[in-house]
Design a protein around this motif. Structure first.
Motif, mmCIF file in Angstrom:
data_model
loop_
_atom_site.group_PDB
_atom_site.id
_atom_site.type_symbol
_atom_site.label_atom_id
_atom_site.label_comp_id
_atom_site.label_asym_id
_atom_site.label_seq_id
_atom_site.Cartn_x
_atom_site.Cartn_y
_atom_site.Cartn_z
ATOM 1 N N TYR A 103 1.114 -1.404 -0.106
ATOM 2 C CA TYR A 103 -0.155 0.086 -0.012
ATOM 3 C C TYR A 103 0.736 0.904 -0.210
ATOM 4 N N ALA A 104 0.268 2.488 -0.419
ATOM 5 C CA ALA A 104 1.470 3.827 -0.531
ATOM 6 C C ALA A 104 -0.199 4.450 0.216
ATOM 7 N N TYR A 105 -0.198 5.269 1.103
ATOM 8 C CA TYR A 105 -0.880 5.310 2.043
ATOM 9 C C TYR A 105 -0.649 7.366 2.330
ATOM 10 N N LEU A 106 -0.676 8.614 1.280
ATOM 11 C CA LEU A 106 0.070 9.740 1.571
ATOM 12 C C LEU A 106 -1.060 10.822 1.434
ATOM 13 N N VAL A 166 -4.134 0.924 -3.499
ATOM 14 C CA VAL A 166 -3.314 -0.760 -2.839
ATOM 15 C C VAL A 166 -3.349 -2.012 -4.039
ATOM 16 N N ARG A 167 -2.717 -2.749 -2.997
ATOM 17 C CA ARG A 167 -2.176 -4.278 -3.928
ATOM 18 C C ARG A 167 -3.664 -4.791 -3.298
ATOM 19 N N ALA A 168 -4.174 -5.676 -3.847
ATOM 20 C CA ALA A 168 -5.208 -6.573 -3.215
ATOM 21 C C ALA A 168 -4.527 -7.309 -2.551
ATOM 22 N N VAL A 169 -4.987 -8.649 -1.945
ATOM 23 C CA VAL A 169 -3.966 -10.685 -2.136
ATOM 24 C C VAL A 169 -5.130 -11.442 -2.503
ATOM 25 N N ASP A 170 -6.403 -10.747 -3.208
ATOM 26 C CA ASP A 170 -7.100 -11.709 -4.088
ATOM 27 C C ASP A 170 -8.095 -10.637 -4.615
ATOM 28 N N GLU A 171 -9.248 -11.286 -5.569
ATOM 29 C CA GLU A 171 -10.008 -10.927 -6.142
ATOM 30 C C GLU A 171 -11.355 -10.403 -4.710
#
Lengths: 150, 254
Positions: free
Chosen positions: A65-68, A82-87
């Motif tokens: 993730y990146a939260y700025l 965000v990169r989700a772990v799955d669908e």
């Protein structure tokens, strides 16, 4: 001889390409966000506790993730990537981002008209397991650029 | 004989004064641990404090790390005091609209600090404001009995604020509200932290240097003062024997 030269050429080409690909593959979402966001020097990195407390995205749903956010909270500027772990997790994250956006719109509607306008123009974009909410970016193409690099 | 009497008086005086003179000044990190496992509820001013803390944590990861700061820019004390969700003004925490009581139930904080009232223009309705504050204290006891409620004083405003809301004398009324709030907190078993006086100029208004918008919001310099007052309050609690950061026992207010 010819085959040998062709092979050497192909090998050299691979040796040049591989490191740059490896470097890109090793880049975190935070690295990418800091590189793409034109105002990254003015943005604060928020941690995973804040991502959960403020936006509602649970840590088990993402792998990166990146939260700025702008130091000036009244500017409304923020970026959630965000990169989700799955669908299924991606669906949950999309839902959380939508609810968060809705909350921000309600909170600013009659209070911070400029922020309300920026939030109204913001949207959640998704590409596969990558999701991004970009609010008030200096570059309106910011979200697209972040997703395009995948 | 006179000399002996003088010596005795001197020894007695020294025994009494020396411990006071040598009162231990705690380190900043120890003082800020007073706010560990606590929650701070507020509005846009608290949002500024939250961002300030996040910025400090870029270089000092531990800075108020164990303190949960929850804010919604437009919320007022009336909306926050309600035990139900209604309208647009409420807190959003862990992905849900929540009351402060539900949040406290979830987090079980030792202390809940509140700074709300600016969006209510609370000095125009002092009695109502104090009743909402009282509601927060009593309702919190019902939902999270182990959580002690503290109120920060309302921060001062500049003359421009009085002009903006067309209410001359607002700051004076705000002082009245703060006095009432202090009395309420102390008589209800809660706590009160005054940060107002430290932010004022010689005319009793918010010092412009401490205001980001020269109206009512707090600048970085003002936030530094706010944090200093939080540390001073913790030191006061320690000096009064009401808090011992070196023990595991819970603090209890008189």
């Amino acid at each position: 001889m010819k085959h040998g030269l062709a092979f050497l050429l192909a090998l050299s080409f691979c040796l040049v390409l591989l490191p740059s690909y490896a470097e890109k593959a090793a880049e975190t979402l935070l690295d990418r966000a800091l590189r793409v966001a034109e105002d990254s020097d003015n943005l604060i990195r928020m941690d995973e506790d804040e991502l959960y407390d403020v936006v509602g995205i649970a840590p088990e749903d993402y792998s990166d993730y990146a939260y700025l956010a702008d130091y000036d909270a009244l500017s409304g500027r923020e970026l959630v990537f965000v990169r989700a772990v799955d669908e299924e997790a991606a669906e949950r994250i999309f839902s959380q981002l939508s609810l968060y956006l809705e909350h921000r719109l309600k909170a600013t509607r009659n209070y911070l008209p400029d922020v309300f306008r920026a939030l109204s123009e913001a949207g959640i974009r998704q590409r596969d397991l990558l999701l991004v909410l970009s609010v008030a970016p200096p570059d309106p193409e910011e979200a697209i650029k972040l997703l395009q690099e995948e | 004989m006179k000399r002996i009497a003088f010596l005795v008086v001197f020894i007695l005086l020294f025994s009494f004064l020396a411990p006071l003179a040598c009162a231990e000044k705690l380190d900043d990190s120890v003082l800020l641990s007073y706010y560990d496992d606590c929650v701070l509820f507020g509005d846009s001013r608290m949002e500024a404090l939250k961002r300030y803390c996040s910025a400090v944590r870029q270089t000092d990861e531990s800075f108020l790390k164990k303190t949960t700061i929850i804010c919604t820019s437009s919320i007022g004390l009336y909306a926050a005091s309600r035990n139900y969700l209604s309208g647009d003004f409420h807190y959003y925490f862990h992905g849900n609209d929540q009351t402060i009581y539900n949040i406290a139930k979830e987090l079980s904080p030792k202390k809940a600090f509140v700074m709300l009232g600016l969006n209510d223009e609370i000095a125009t309705k002092i009695d109502k404001g104090l009743s909402w504050a009282e509601k927060v204290i009593t309702t919190m006891k019902e939902h999270s009995p182990d959580t002690v409620v503290y109120f920060f004083s309302e921060t001062p405003v500049t003359p421009k604020f009085e002009k903006k809301i067309d209410f001359p004398g607002y700051q004076e009324k705000l002082d009245e509200y703060n006095a009432g709030l202090k009395e309420l907190c102390e008589s209800s078993g809660g706590g009160y932290i005054d940060i107002s006086e430290a932010l004022k100029d010689e005319n009793n208004y918010l010092l412009e240097e401490y205001s980001s918008d020269k109206i009512c919001h707090i600048s970085d310099e003002g936030l530094v003062i706010w944090i200093e007052r939080m540390k001073e309050y913790a030191q006061e609690q320690y000096d009064a024997g009401l808090w011992d950061p070196f023990e595991s026992t819970e603090e209890t207010l008189p």
